[in-house]
Motif scaffolding. Structure first.
Motif, PDB file in Angstrom:
ATOM      1  N   ARG A 131       4.160  10.912   1.619  1.00  0.00           N
ATOM      2  CA  ARG A 131       3.128  10.446   2.557  1.00  0.00           C
ATOM      3  C   ARG A 131       2.475  11.643   3.252  1.00  0.00           C
ATOM      4  NH1 ARG A 131       6.779   6.322   3.838  1.00  0.00           N
ATOM      5  NH2 ARG A 131       6.129   4.287   3.054  1.00  0.00           N
ATOM      6  N   ASN A 159      -0.742   7.486  -0.119  1.00  0.00           N
ATOM      7  CA  ASN A 159      -0.766   6.285   0.721  1.00  0.00           C
ATOM      8  C   ASN A 159      -0.504   5.010  -0.082  1.00  0.00           C
ATOM      9  OD1 ASN A 159      -1.453   7.650   3.181  1.00  0.00           O
ATOM     10  ND2 ASN A 159      -3.515   7.919   2.355  1.00  0.00           N
ATOM     11  N   ASP A 160      -0.853   5.041  -1.355  1.00  0.00           N
ATOM     12  CA  ASP A 160      -0.677   3.872  -2.222  1.00  0.00           C
ATOM     13  C   ASP A 160       0.308   4.225  -3.329  1.00  0.00           C
ATOM     14  OD1 ASP A 160      -0.854   1.741  -3.995  1.00  0.00           O
ATOM     15  OD2 ASP A 160      -3.001   1.474  -3.700  1.00  0.00           O
ATOM     16  N   SER A 212       1.759   2.235  -5.339  1.00  0.00           N
ATOM     17  CA  SER A 212       1.517   1.439  -6.540  1.00  0.00           C
ATOM     18  C   SER A 212       0.669   2.250  -7.517  1.00  0.00           C
ATOM     19  CB  SER A 212       0.807   0.133  -6.170  1.00  0.00           C
ATOM     20  OG  SER A 212       0.534  -0.620  -7.336  1.00  0.00           O
ATOM     21  N   LYS A 213      -0.404   2.847  -7.027  1.00  0.00           N
ATOM     22  CA  LYS A 213      -1.272   3.697  -7.853  1.00  0.00           C
ATOM     23  C   LYS A 213      -0.535   4.981  -8.237  1.00  0.00           C
ATOM     24  CE  LYS A 213      -5.699   2.125  -5.973  1.00  0.00           C
ATOM     25  NZ  LYS A 213      -6.925   2.544  -5.227  1.00  0.00           N
ATOM     26  N   ILE A 243       7.825  -0.051  -4.600  1.00  0.00           N
ATOM     27  CA  ILE A 243       6.577  -0.296  -3.871  1.00  0.00           C
ATOM     28  C   ILE A 243       6.858  -1.072  -2.592  1.00  0.00           C
ATOM     29  CG2 ILE A 243       4.341  -1.491  -3.959  1.00  0.00           C
ATOM     30  CD1 ILE A 243       4.371  -0.875  -7.024  1.00  0.00           C
ATOM     31  N   LYS A 250       6.477   0.272   1.477  1.00  0.00           N
ATOM     32  CA  LYS A 250       5.691  -0.440   2.480  1.00  0.00           C
ATOM     33  C   LYS A 250       6.511  -0.821   3.704  1.00  0.00           C
ATOM     34  CE  LYS A 250       2.416  -2.428  -0.856  1.00  0.00           C
ATOM     35  NZ  LYS A 250       1.907  -3.673  -1.487  1.00  0.00           N
TER      36      LYS A 250
END
Length: 223
Positions: A52, A57-58, A60-61, A119, A123
């Motif tokens: 981070r 930030n994502d 998943s990607k 994932i 989060k």
């Protein structure tokens, strides 16, 4: 001195209660009828925090673009303990045998499922559940429902994550057999329906032809 003695006695009682609670937990854990795991995911939490700071930030990607990182994340999870039901479910020879060969129990489906777990953790979720498949030590396929919960008080570190695994292989086999039976009945129904339609059309054709023949005979008799 009396105050100190009382304080020491109070601490001893608290320590005794904690040991009793821990012993009860361990006993329940060991003898539970379903597969239970205790995991330490603190290194995984550190992994998320570091990435981070680097601008991710994502996740998943991120995992989609860096699939090898999923396997690296798997290596960051420490399995602290498993219960007897786990050894039985995965047909392992012993706890030691299971703990030293954990990766062998996961197939491609499990890897995809694990990515979804990562994932969810990234989060900040403290609960996750879903269906996936595993492989036993003897090569038998397992359909399972895997659920994990971050233990209260460990949300900030993920140092204690409790995992439960329910075997639904028999249920899935029954559902598959039932679906096959339904498809067979449907196929037979469609075939019978088509046969009846064909017979009906043939009967109509015969009736029509008979009417034409009778009309022709009636006309010839008039002449």
């Amino acid at each position: 001195d009396e105050h100190l003695t009382c304080h020491v006695e109070r601490i001893k009682k608290i320590e005794f209660s904690l040991r009793e609670s821990e012993n009860k937990y361990r006993n329940l854990f060991k003898n539970a009828p379903v597969s239970l795991w205790e995991e330490d995911c603190s290194k995984l939490k550190q992994y998320f925090d570091i990435h981070r700071k680097q601008g991710v930030n994502d996740f998943s990607k991120f995992f989609k673009s860096n699939p090898r990182e999923v396997l690296h994340c798997a290596s960051l999870i420490k399995v602290v303990d498993i219960n007897d039901a786990t050894i039985k479910l995965y047909e392992a020879n012993s706890k030691k045998h299971f703990m030293h060969n954990i990766r062998r129990y996961f197939d491609k489906s499990a890897l995809s499922f694990f990515t979804q777990e990562l994932i969810a953790m990234s989060k900040g979720r403290t609960f996750f559940s879903g269906e996936t498949t595993n492989i036993t030590a003897k090569g038998n396929r397992l359909n399972i429902v895997l659920t994990w919960n971050v233990a209260p008080g460990h949300e900030g570190t993920l140092s204690k994550v409790l995992v439960s695994i329910i075997n639904i292989t028999s249920q899935k086999k029954f559902e598959k057999t039932l679906e096959k039976a339904k498809n067979t009945l449907k196929h037979k129904y469609l075939n019978r329906t088509n046969e009846l339609i064909a017979s009906n059309e043939q009967l109509r054709a015969e009736v029509s032809q008979r009417k034409i023949t009778e009309a022709a005979l009636a006309e010839s008799e008039k002449k």
